[in-house]
Design a protein around this motif. Sequence first.
Motif, PDB file in Angstrom:
ATOM      1  N   ALA A 158     -39.041  12.891 117.255  1.00  0.00           N
ATOM      2  CA  ALA A 158     -38.219  13.333 118.534  1.00  0.00           C
ATOM      3  C   ALA A 158     -36.789  13.713 118.091  1.00  0.00           C
ATOM      4  O   ALA A 158     -36.204  14.633 118.688  1.00  0.00           O
ATOM      5  N   ASP A 159     -36.310  12.773 117.159  1.00  0.00           N
ATOM      6  CA  ASP A 159     -35.072  13.104 116.704  1.00  0.00           C
ATOM      7  C   ASP A 159     -34.801  14.182 115.640  1.00  0.00           C
ATOM      8  O   ASP A 159     -33.387  14.369 115.217  1.00  0.00           O
ATOM      9  N   VAL A 160     -35.597  14.952 115.321  1.00  0.00           N
ATOM     10  CA  VAL A 160     -35.489  16.114 114.262  1.00  0.00           C
ATOM     11  C   VAL A 160     -34.965  17.136 114.892  1.00  0.00           C
ATOM     12  O   VAL A 160     -35.395  17.693 116.082  1.00  0.00           O
ATOM     13  N   ASP A 161     -33.848  17.626 114.488  1.00  0.00           N
ATOM     14  CA  ASP A 161     -33.168  18.894 114.705  1.00  0.00           C
ATOM     15  C   ASP A 161     -33.197  19.819 113.630  1.00  0.00           C
ATOM     16  O   ASP A 161     -32.366  19.898 112.403  1.00  0.00           O
ATOM     17  N   LEU A 162     -34.117  20.767 113.599  1.00  0.00           N
ATOM     18  CA  LEU A 162     -34.140  21.755 112.404  1.00  0.00           C
ATOM     19  C   LEU A 162     -33.066  22.602 112.608  1.00  0.00           C
ATOM     20  O   LEU A 162     -32.575  23.152 111.427  1.00  0.00           O
ATOM     21  N   GLY A 163     -31.965  22.727 113.640  1.00  0.00           N
ATOM     22  CA  GLY A 163     -30.834  23.272 113.390  1.00  0.00           C
ATOM     23  C   GLY A 163     -29.962  22.807 112.570  1.00  0.00           C
ATOM     24  O   GLY A 163     -29.156  23.336 111.788  1.00  0.00           O
ATOM     25  N   LYS A 164     -29.992  21.550 112.717  1.00  0.00           N
ATOM     26  CA  LYS A 164     -28.933  20.756 111.944  1.00  0.00           C
ATOM     27  C   LYS A 164     -29.472  20.805 110.504  1.00  0.00           C
ATOM     28  O   LYS A 164     -28.612  20.901 109.436  1.00  0.00           O
ATOM     29  N   VAL A 165     -30.720  20.905 110.158  1.00  0.00           N
ATOM     30  CA  VAL A 165     -31.330  20.810 108.814  1.00  0.00           C
ATOM     31  C   VAL A 165     -31.090  22.226 108.167  1.00  0.00           C
ATOM     32  O   VAL A 165     -30.656  22.165 107.078  1.00  0.00           O
ATOM     33  N   ALA A 166     -30.864  23.236 108.991  1.00  0.00           N
ATOM     34  CA  ALA A 166     -30.759  24.596 108.367  1.00  0.00           C
ATOM     35  C   ALA A 166     -29.479  24.699 107.994  1.00  0.00           C
ATOM     36  O   ALA A 166     -29.067  25.296 107.194  1.00  0.00           O
ATOM     37  N   VAL A 167     -28.314  24.002 108.807  1.00  0.00           N
ATOM     38  CA  VAL A 167     -26.946  23.900 108.489  1.00  0.00           C
ATOM     39  C   VAL A 167     -26.595  23.298 107.241  1.00  0.00           C
ATOM     40  O   VAL A 167     -25.895  23.875 106.200  1.00  0.00           O
ATOM     41  N   ARG A 168     -27.421  22.370 107.193  1.00  0.00           N
ATOM     42  CA  ARG A 168     -27.300  21.284 105.665  1.00  0.00           C
ATOM     43  C   ARG A 168     -27.969  21.914 104.498  1.00  0.00           C
ATOM     44  O   ARG A 168     -27.941  21.224 103.387  1.00  0.00           O
TER      45      ARG A 168
END
Length: 663
Positions: free
Chosen positions: A398-408
């Motif tokens: 539930a804590d996965v944020d693919l938007g943050k992964v895309a930024v990084r």
Amino acid sequence: MTHDQTTRKAQPGHPTPPDGDSLRRRLLLALGMTLVLWMILAPWLAPGPTELSYTRFKQAVSQGQVAEVTFERDRISGRFADPLPDASAGSKAEGDKTTASAGSQDAGSVVSAGESFETTMPQVQDAELLPLLEKRDVEIAANPAESGVWTRVLATLLPWAILLGGFLYLSQRMQKRMMGGGQDGGLFSFGKTKAKRFRHQDSNLGMDDVAGLENAKADLQEIVDHLADPERFRRLGATMPKGVLLIGPPGTGKTLLARAVAGEAGVPFFSLSGSEFVEMFVGVGASRVRDLFEAAKKESPCVIFIDEIDAVGRSRGAGLGGGHDEREQTLNQILSEMDGFTPTEDVVVLAATNRPDVLDQALLRPGRFDRKVHIDLPDRKARKAILEVHARKIRLDADVDLGKVAVRTVGFSGADLENLINEAALLAGRERRDAVDMALLESARDKIVLGAERDQGMGDEERRLVAYHESGHALMAWMLPAADRLDKISIVPRGRALGVTQQLPEEDRRTYKESYLRDRIGVMLGGRVAEQTVFGEVTTGAESDLAQATELARRMVSRWGMSRRIGPVAFRRSDEPVFLGREMGQSQDFSDATARLIDEEIRQLVEDIEGRARRLMEEHRDRLERLAEAVLEDESLDRSAIDAILGEPPRSGEIRRIAGAGG
């Protein structure tokens, strides 16, 4: 046939009676198999000759009961006399002490008139046998020690029979594959195309399944519409482009996009690599090209996809590495086939390459590859969409944020993003997790970018040196205003590096300001400057930093006009590989004095930036010490921990004051 019989035959529950021809074929087959079986087993079933001991054999010869013998190696075969002579008379004539009745009884127990026999000669030579045979008028024969005639015939014909059988087997296999539509295998398919053929029923891939690449999909939408409904464009007088060249870095989805075009249009799809055309023998590649386009024309409308077309489409006559007769003939055949398309043959050729600069100009002209679609690395929005596609089959926490992964993941291609998701899933399986969380995605990203962690014991002195080196990079990234944002420091060995300092761009850049490039060089030199400031000497750990800084400074001076003494002039060195042969025939387009001036400007630029970094490092020596001690204690620091140690970065005006005129 009656009505009842007809009805019973049509019902699936009753077996269909065989017709007359089928019954006769079965009977002939059974008879033939029986005859062959009898011929094989007959020699084994027939009664063989009587086996005698050598003693009984000599007794029979002495009594005149042997008519003829044949010697063959250590075997003696023969036939008894017919009719048998009187055993008692033979015994008296020989002067044998044995009585006539005893000899007759003894011989009669093992022999009969006209019967054949066999025996084995002893290893010890018997000198009495031949005189005894001659004395009893026994006909003597001998066979040669070599194999019999049938053995010699078999030894001569067996290799040819094996070759003939193999030839017939391969021919039959090739015929079955060709009848089944296969394009690979067979003795005579050496010049056939190796393209893999996909029907539109075999794949449900469409444009919606390709995440990102919106501009490329818009350019290819006309191709899809034309393949799906060619008559609509023919009525308007429009013709479909014969070829579309997909240009982009590796892993950006060129092959996936080509399959999506065929799947969206619902047409057959031929896929192969450019290297599959080229063989050692001249003419094979051209034959495969002809076979490919002939098969495609029969399936039109369809799509031909040639991946890595630069393997066969390199410039002809380019010198070293370019004069390959087989490759050039294959390219000529491709040009001829593409130019020979008629408007009614709805066949489009999609080709992919990441080296458009080496392709032959005849291949790129309108009429062959009419349209060129450039596929760039995905931006932030596209990266998020790609991650969502590949994450469908992965159980995420539930804590996965693919938007943050895309930024990084700036600079990641579609293949890199797929690998990122897969690496995170592998890490979850290794640690026996039930789902992939954000920490595992971060670990997977570090593994891809920095390399896997490795156990390499470092002494306290070397560990302290690495900590100050990486802290120097981090301090420059924190202080210089145009540098990328500092993200992480680690002195855990990864790959070939003993420590790493990560920076994270806030946005995707395609053009760079001079101030950004100067600050980037300053960050590269920060580790070396920290070593000089703290230890009073430099180490070999800055080798890679110096190489990157020098190359970036060379581009600024000689290619981007960022030097006052050189001015707005570009002196570009050839970056083409030597195997094309072009750079060997090109002379230097600037003088030796200009080359010397370029070298001086590069050195001056790097020295100025290093002096500026040294003044900043000395001014903020306390921050460097605190950061290095924290890294030594925790080994890895993230952005929040770094901000807590360093505080707010200084303003640009303060940096200029500290750096002085060198800034």
